[in-house]
Design a protein around this motif. Structure first.
Motif, short mmCIF file in Angstrom:
data_model
loop_
_atom_site.label_atom_id
_atom_site.label_comp_id
_atom_site.label_asym_id
_atom_site.label_seq_id
_atom_site.Cartn_x
_atom_site.Cartn_y
_atom_site.Cartn_z
N MET A 265 0.79 -1.02 -0.08
CA MET A 265 0.11 0.07 -0.17
C MET A 265 0.68 1.31 0.01
O MET A 265 2.02 1.25 0.65
N SER A 266 0.68 2.31 -1.03
CA SER A 266 1.27 3.46 -0.98
C SER A 266 1.03 4.45 0.31
O SER A 266 0.03 4.32 0.94
N GLU B 250 -1.33 8.60 5.50
CA GLU B 250 -2.27 7.78 4.91
C GLU B 250 -1.83 6.41 4.28
O GLU B 250 -0.62 6.72 3.65
N GLU B 251 -2.28 5.40 4.78
CA GLU B 251 -1.71 4.16 3.99
C GLU B 251 -3.02 3.17 3.95
O GLU B 251 -3.19 2.74 5.24
N GLY B 252 -3.52 3.08 2.87
CA GLY B 252 -4.62 2.28 2.62
C GLY B 252 -5.77 2.82 3.40
O GLY B 252 -6.00 4.12 3.19
N GLU B 253 -6.38 2.06 4.36
CA GLU B 253 -7.51 2.82 4.81
C GLU B 253 -7.32 3.52 6.26
O GLU B 253 -7.95 4.16 7.05
#
Length: 218
Positions: free
Chosen positions: A1-2, A63-66
């Motif tokens: 995940m970015s 922020e990383e994914g959700e």
């Protein structure tokens, strides 16, 4: 995940590494994690889209994914506990490094922020002249205590850790005042942090946005 963080599109310090996104950039660089930056203005920081990420309308956010985080201490702790490189493997040493991370934010940073408020936000108040020596003494007390602990060691507790990263980031805010120079061992400690390749990359990334030919454009 970015990973995406937020930062000022035009930092109040002109890109000199004092904005708090530098702390997160530095941690990401130490861990070798790629990331993107969403630049925000003082206006957009107060708009619903950003307030959904940070209820107090500040930077940075992560922020990383959700997952969405705010507060640099929380972000660094998340990164350090999920990726090897900023916390020791030994459980006790790991706990001590986390303690230093919290000490930087809870014990050392508050009087430093008082100085900023006294000089800039409240500089025109009638009590400022009397308050300033008290603020400087509170900072001095913390720095003397920290210098006594550090002694001749390179880092706070063995190898460089998230605790050092946060402590150095906090003390960098003292540099414009000249107070840090009054404590040579701590000034050298901060300089060691600044000399780390990961810090240099983080600083260069922020400087490029604020001082480059396309400064402020993202």
């Amino acid at each position: 995940m970015s990973i995406t963080i937020t930062a000022f599109d035009r930092s109040p310090d002109g890109g000199k590494g004092l904005a708090r996104d530098t702390r997160v950039r530095w941690a990401l660089e130490e861990l070798g994690l790629p990331y993107e930056v969403r630049f925000v203005s003082f206006k957009t920081m107060k708009e619903p889209a950003h307030l959904a990420r940070h209820p107090f309308g500040q930077i940075p956010t992560f922020e990383e994914g959700e997952l969405v985080l705010f507060e640099t201490g929380s972000i660094l702790l998340h990164l350090a506990t999920h990726h090897a490189g900023l916390l020791p493997d030994d459980a006790n040493a790991r706990a001590r490094a986390i303690t230093w991370l919290f000490a930087a934010l809870s014990t050392v940073e508050p009087p430093i922020l008082e100085l900023s408020n006294a000089r800039f936000a409240e500089g025109d108040k009638p009590w400022t002249a009397e308050r300033m020596p008290l603020v400087k003494e509170r900072i001095g007390q913390r720095l003397r205590q920290l210098a006594m602990w550090l002694g001749e060691a390179e880092w706070l507790d063995g190898a460089f850790s998230a605790g050092d990263l946060m402590m150095i980031s906090v003390m960098l805010r003292l540099r414009p005042s000249g107070i840090l120079d009054e404590h040579p061992s701590l000034a050298a400690y901060v300089a060691r942090g600044e000399a780390r390749p990961a810090y240099r990359r983080a600083y260069a990334a922020q400087w490029a946005v604020n001082a480059g030919p396309d400064a402020g454009c993202a």
